[in-house]
Design an enzyme around this catalytic site. Structure first.
Site: not given
Ligand code: NDP
Length: 453
Positions: A261, A227
């Site tokens: 989102c 998602e």
């Molecule tokens: P991320 O996608 O980086 O983080 C979401 C989760 O994924 C965190 O637990 C993070 O862990 C983990 N994650 C990140 N990179 C990896 C990877 N390569 N492999 C496995 N797990 C991973 O989002 P951000 O918090 O940095 O936000 C960035 C942008 O993402 C926002 O500006 C928004 O556009 C989007 N976003 C969308 C959401 C939604 O509801 N669909 C929710 C949040 C963000 P860790 O932080 O430890 O890397």
């Protein structure tokens, strides 16, 4: 791991990372617990899932304050999130057994054939910070009710919420090893997906993170649900109720400090009503109270992290440098905390971040289009396909348009929101698979064909 209050920039707590040995123990525990948990009758599992609702309500004020401290959501919205978590637990407590019961399929009078839904095993859930309790519980309620066990890797800035959820589930009687929080970075997630004890993975977050997780899941042939983000259109047609559309539009863009989102991000308005919508919309965006999220009058709090505020600022600057006009806001607030001014842009050029990317914050972009056909074309002109909202007083027209818009959900005359009773998910770069409803609980089951002759 250090958590920080985004309103005050003060450090909250420090948490130790789980090391290799602790992760190994958690994987073992998840695998062992699966044997016992999956063997229980579904009615027993769903009753335990239902009891999470009581625990959430008992501790509602404590959890709401924790969420607001860790990620800056207005306190009343934190309370609302917890109520919704209780609802999803109660929903699966009432419906899991029915969703998972065997389905008879008649193929021949002399043969008994059916489909049964069996749990898969331990699930890794990678979750974001924007709805720290909801994101976890809307996965946990169906996953646990279905008989799987779960390993949560939450976003680091909401580690307090992650540990609170783990404690709550233990307190209500979910057995040891069935739900565990891992305080780890992304590398550990990939190792866990590769591990033979793990059956599947789900991620909510950015397309970048989703793509990385899907790559590892694909390599190890593990099912995944993603998602991801959205650049959701909010389409206003010439016969729309303009005042209500503008009010709901402001809410749809700025709820959760604009970090959802399914927030409306691109406001696509037909020429005939553009000026009327714009006037009302900008006035209501301007009226929003920005400030301390613990104060009851606050509409918009800070963004959850300083880097998220900086990214949003870069996206707005790049859009404005390319020719967009700023009708309101357009910059971070000059005060303590990671605040960004409610912002409205118009004349947004094609290919700029505001036209193309997900803007995660209280920034709305207005697009003027000549007619309905152009509105639909622009609504679909995005890599994303999560939600869409369409405004018209003609329900037949609305229903026809729902078929033309490429999205996982289209809402007419309402903002897009998730509901435990309805499937939730996206198409295109917004991800795949469905959460919630009967579809959500079956995602991580073996839909087994049984033939008895
Ligand atoms: P991320 O996608 O980086 O983080 C979401 C989760 O994924 C965190 O637990 C993070 O862990 C983990 N994650 C990140 N990179 C990896 C990877 N390569 N492999 C496995 N797990 C991973 O989002 P951000 O918090 O940095 O936000 C960035 C942008 O993402 C926002 O500006 C928004 O556009 C989007 N976003 C969308 C959401 C939604 O509801 N669909 C929710 C949040 C963000 P860790 O932080 O430890 O890397």
């Amino acid at each position: 791991m250090q958590t920080v209050n985004p309103t005050t920039e003060a450090e909250l707590e420090t948490y130790a990372h789980h090391d290799g040995e602790a992760i190994e123990e958690a994987l073992d525990a998840a695998s062992t617990a699966f044997e016992e948990w999956s063997a229980r009758d579904v009615t027993e599992r769903q009753t335990l899932v239902g009891s999470i609702a009581g625990g959430l309500r008992e501790n509602l004020e404590e959890y709401a304050a924790l969420m607001t401290d860790e990620m800056g959501k207005p306190l009343d919205q934190s309370r609302g999130e917890l109520e919704k978590c209780a609802w999803v637990c109660e929903y699966y407590a009432e419906n899991a057994a029915e969703f998972l019961q065997d389905e008879r399929v008649g193929v021949h009078p002399k043969v008994k054939t059916k489909v049964s839904y069996e749990p898969l095993g331990p699930l890794v859930a990678v979750m974001p910070w924007n709805y720290p309790f909801w994101q976890v519980l809307r996965v946990a309620a169906p996953t646990l009710a279905a008989g799987n066990t779960m390993l949560l890797k939450h976003a680091p800035n909401v580690t307090g919420c992650a540990t609170a959820i783990e404690d709550l589930l233990h307190d209500v009687g979910i057995p040891e090893g069935t739900f565990q929080t891992l305080v780890v970075g992304p590398d550990a997630v990939h190792d866990a997906i590769a591990d033979d004890r793990v059956a599947a993975v789900t991620l909510t977050g950015s397309t970048r993170a989703g793509s990385a997780v899907a790559e590892t899941a694909g390599k190890h042939l593990k099912p995944s649900v993603l998602e991801l983000g959205g650049s959701d259109p909010f389409v206003v047609l010439d016969d729309a109720p303009i005042e209500r559309a503008a009010s709901v539009g402001v809410d749809a863009r700025t709820k959760n400090n604009g970090q959802a989102c399914i927030a409306a991000k691109r406001f696509i308005v037909v020429d005939d009503v553009y000026e009327a919508f714009k006037e009302r919309f900008v006035a209501e965006m301007n009226d929003l109270v920005v400030g301390d999220p613990t104060e009851s009058e606050t509409d918009v709090g800070p963004l959850a992290r300083d880097d998220l505020r900086d990214t949003l600022d870069e996206q707005v600057r790049a859009t404005v440098d390319a020719g967009a006009d700023v009708l309101l806001g357009g910059e971070p607030l000059d005060r303590e905390g990671y605040f960004y001014a409610p912002t409205v842009l118009e004349n947004v050029p094609e290919g700029t971040p505001a036209a193309r990317d997900e803007l995660f914050g209280p920034v709305a972009s207005l697009f003027r289009v000549p007619d309905e056909a152009a509105a639909v074309e622009l609504a679909n002109d995005t890599d994303y396909g999560l939600g869409a909202s369409v405004w018209t007083s003609d329900l037949d027209r609305a229903e026809r348009l729902t078929g033309e818009i490429e999205a996982g959900a289209v809402f007419a005359n309402e903002l897009v929101s998730s509901d435990p009773r309805l499937p939730f998910g996206g198409v295109k770069s917004s991800g795949y698979g469905r959460e919630l409803s009967s579809q959500g609980i079956r995602e991580f089951t073996n839909e087994k064909t049984v033939w008895l002759s």
